[in-house]
Enzyme design. Structure first.
Site, PDB file in Angstrom:
ATOM      1  N   THR A 176       8.356  28.377 -32.983  1.00 14.29           N
ATOM      2  CA  THR A 176       8.162  29.827 -33.131  1.00 14.29           C
ATOM      3  C   THR A 176       7.987  30.076 -34.616  1.00 14.29           C
ATOM      4  O   THR A 176       8.307  29.188 -35.424  1.00 14.29           O
ATOM      5  CB  THR A 176       9.411  30.579 -32.593  1.00 14.29           C
ATOM      6  OG1 THR A 176       9.402  30.537 -31.166  1.00 14.29           O
ATOM      7  CG2 THR A 176       9.478  32.030 -33.004  1.00 14.29           C
ATOM      8  N   ARG A 204       5.683  33.445 -17.961  1.00 15.48           N
ATOM      9  CA  ARG A 204       7.041  33.326 -18.535  1.00 15.48           C
ATOM     10  C   ARG A 204       7.082  34.026 -19.897  1.00 15.48           C
ATOM     11  O   ARG A 204       6.192  33.870 -20.715  1.00 15.48           O
ATOM     12  CB  ARG A 204       7.400  31.848 -18.681  1.00 15.48           C
ATOM     13  CG  ARG A 204       8.774  31.582 -19.315  1.00 15.48           C
ATOM     14  CD  ARG A 204       8.677  31.359 -20.803  1.00 15.48           C
ATOM     15  NE  ARG A 204       9.941  30.923 -21.398  1.00 15.48           N
ATOM     16  CZ  ARG A 204      10.165  30.841 -22.701  1.00 15.48           C
ATOM     17  NH1 ARG A 204       9.224  31.156 -23.550  1.00 15.48           N
ATOM     18  NH2 ARG A 204      11.334  30.429 -23.149  1.00 15.48           N
ATOM     19  N   VAL A 205       8.119  34.792 -20.124  1.00 14.83           N
ATOM     20  CA  VAL A 205       8.309  35.444 -21.421  1.00 14.83           C
ATOM     21  C   VAL A 205       9.648  34.992 -21.991  1.00 14.83           C
ATOM     22  O   VAL A 205      10.651  34.969 -21.278  1.00 14.83           O
ATOM     23  CB  VAL A 205       8.296  36.989 -21.277  1.00 14.83           C
ATOM     24  CG1 VAL A 205       8.572  37.660 -22.611  1.00 14.83           C
ATOM     25  CG2 VAL A 205       6.955  37.458 -20.705  1.00 14.83           C
ATOM     26  N   GLY A 206       9.649  34.617 -23.261  1.00 16.34           N
ATOM     27  CA  GLY A 206      10.879  34.143 -23.891  1.00 16.34           C
ATOM     28  C   GLY A 206      11.622  35.255 -24.615  1.00 16.34           C
ATOM     29  O   GLY A 206      11.426  36.446 -24.349  1.00 16.34           O
ATOM     30  N   THR A 227      14.854  31.425 -33.054  1.00 18.09           N
ATOM     31  CA  THR A 227      14.010  30.374 -32.480  1.00 18.09           C
ATOM     32  C   THR A 227      14.870  29.387 -31.707  1.00 18.09           C
ATOM     33  O   THR A 227      15.982  29.053 -32.146  1.00 18.09           O
ATOM     34  CB  THR A 227      13.213  29.624 -33.564  1.00 18.09           C
ATOM     35  OG1 THR A 227      12.599  28.468 -32.965  1.00 18.09           O
ATOM     36  CG2 THR A 227      14.094  29.151 -34.721  1.00 18.09           C
ATOM     37  N   GLY A 228      14.371  28.939 -30.565  1.00 21.85           N
ATOM     38  CA  GLY A 228      15.126  27.973 -29.780  1.00 21.85           C
ATOM     39  C   GLY A 228      14.901  28.188 -28.294  1.00 21.85           C
ATOM     40  O   GLY A 228      13.903  28.806 -27.903  1.00 21.85           O
ATOM     41  N   GLY A 230      14.554  29.814 -25.357  1.00 27.13           N
ATOM     42  CA  GLY A 230      14.439  31.256 -25.167  1.00 27.13           C
ATOM     43  C   GLY A 230      15.307  31.818 -24.066  1.00 27.13           C
ATOM     44  O   GLY A 230      15.862  32.915 -24.191  1.00 27.13           O
TER      45      GLY A 230
HETATM   46  N1  ASP Z   1      12.273  30.902 -28.479  1.00 30.56           N
HETATM   47  C1  ASP Z   1      10.920  30.519 -28.130  1.00 30.56           C
HETATM   48  C2  ASP Z   1      10.684  30.841 -26.689  1.00 30.56           C
HETATM   49  O1  ASP Z   1      11.553  30.593 -25.894  1.00 30.56           O
HETATM   50  C3  ASP Z   1      10.639  29.081 -28.393  1.00 30.56           C
HETATM   51  C4  ASP Z   1      11.180  28.543 -29.697  1.00 30.56           C
HETATM   52  O2  ASP Z   1      11.535  29.283 -30.573  1.00 30.56           O
HETATM   53  O3  ASP Z   1      11.239  27.335 -29.856  1.00 30.56           O
HETATM   54  O4  ASP Z   1       9.617  31.281 -26.336  1.00 30.56           O
END
Ligand code: ASP
Length: 311
Positions: A176, A204-206, A227-228, A230
């Site tokens: 992200t 899909r929505v994060g 970030t991570g 989601g």
């Molecule tokens: N948080 C983002 C999502 O789930 C992915 C990420 O940040 O690695 O869409």
């Protein structure tokens, strides 16, 4: 007001595992982060707003094919790219977000157009693209967004799923970009943009475009971009948790962010991190995984970029 600005950016927690990172690749990532930092600093140094600074920094990161947002976004399981983005102005808690879109070169500008030109906060589908067109945003064809690396990551992921193998490589799975800033007048803002997770289902929505999950800003407390994983960030309402602990429990940003990422996220089985800035300009960048592409600047002085834990 102290009159100093603070800016932090991230290129996601989906870093290459340290043993797979080459010096050339690390240098390219740090250079890309530095360019984005410079774009945001240029706005803040001429007394621009935190909102304009985070938009400028995130546009620069979206343009970098190395990070999972805009150009270089990951692919859904049916081989498409669906992008999510959000921006929030801490001065008045105005916010705009888009989810599942494809076409605008800079999804963060589409989120900003939702904030500024509609009475809505979160838009999807053709309606979101109409807002972007009405704002005369730059649209690009699929070739612009495509990268071989992300395409191969999708094929690898699908193969591992078929074989029942565990995908333990965060750089293949996600990433992200984001920015948070405090301007010289004490205004805070946050912006986040992503392609989401590799091989996600279409639709899909994060957490990134969800205000209070992956993105949040309020001048009274903090600005956050996460970030991570989601789904875990969504369930924990990560960004709003930090704001709430500061407002209601008088915690410092440092304590609130540390608690939410190192304790709560870890306990919930989630991996990732965030960048945040408080109303005094203090920056925190906690993560509970190998690394997080990140950069920071305190009025252009204490300034740098990093990928792993060493910095
Ligand atoms: N948080 C983002 C999502 O789930 C992915 C990420 O940040 O690695 O869409």
């Amino acid at each position: 007001m102290s009159g100093v600005f603070s800016l932090a950016i991230h290129g996601g927690a989906g870093v290459l595992q340290p043993d797979r990172m080459t010096p050339e690749r690390a240098a390219a990532c740090n250079a890309a982060l530095d360019r984005a930092l410079t774009a945001g600093e240029a706005v803040l140094a001429r007394d621009g707003t935190a909102l304009d600074a985070v938009a400028a920094a995130v546009c620069a990161l979206e343009d970098e094919p190395l990070f999972n947002a805009g150009r270089g976004a990951v692919f859904t399981r049916d081989g498409r790219q669906e992008m999510d983005a959000a921006i929030m102005d801490g001065t008045d808690r105005r916010a705009g977000a888009v989810a599942g879109i494809f076409g605008p070169k800079n999804p963060i500008l589409a989120a900003r157009a939702v904030m500024e030109n509609t009475g809505h906060v979160l838009m999807i589908g053709d309606g979101a693209l109409d807002v972007a067109r009405e704002a005369a945003l730059d649209f690009r064809p699929p070739e612009y967004f495509f990268t071989r690396e992300r395409w191969d990551a999708l094929q690898d992921t699908l193969r591992m799923e078929r074989d029942g193998a565990l995908d333990d490589d965060p750089s293949r799975r996600h990433g992200t970009v984001g920015a948070v800033a405090r301007d010289r007048n004490g205004g805070l803002a946050a912006a986040t943009s992503t392609g989401g997770m590799t091989a996600k289902r279409s639709g899909r929505v994060g957490d990134s475009p969800v205000i209070g999950a992956g993105t949040f800003a309020d001048n009274a407390s903090c600005a956050v971009s996460a970030t991570g994983d989601g789904e875990v960030f969504l369930r924990l309402c990560v960004a709003h948790e930090i704001d709430a602990r500061m407002r209601l429990a008088q915690m410092s940003l440092d304590c609130a962010a540390e608690e939410v990422i190192m304790r709560d996220l870890t306990t919930a089985g989630g991996s990732g991190g965030l960048i945040a800035v408080d109303r005094h300009g203090a920056i925190v960048m906690p993560f509970n995984c190998d690394g997080m592409y990140r950069g920071w600047s305190e009025d252009g002085r204490n300034r740098g970029t990093a990928i792993y834990r060493e910095a």
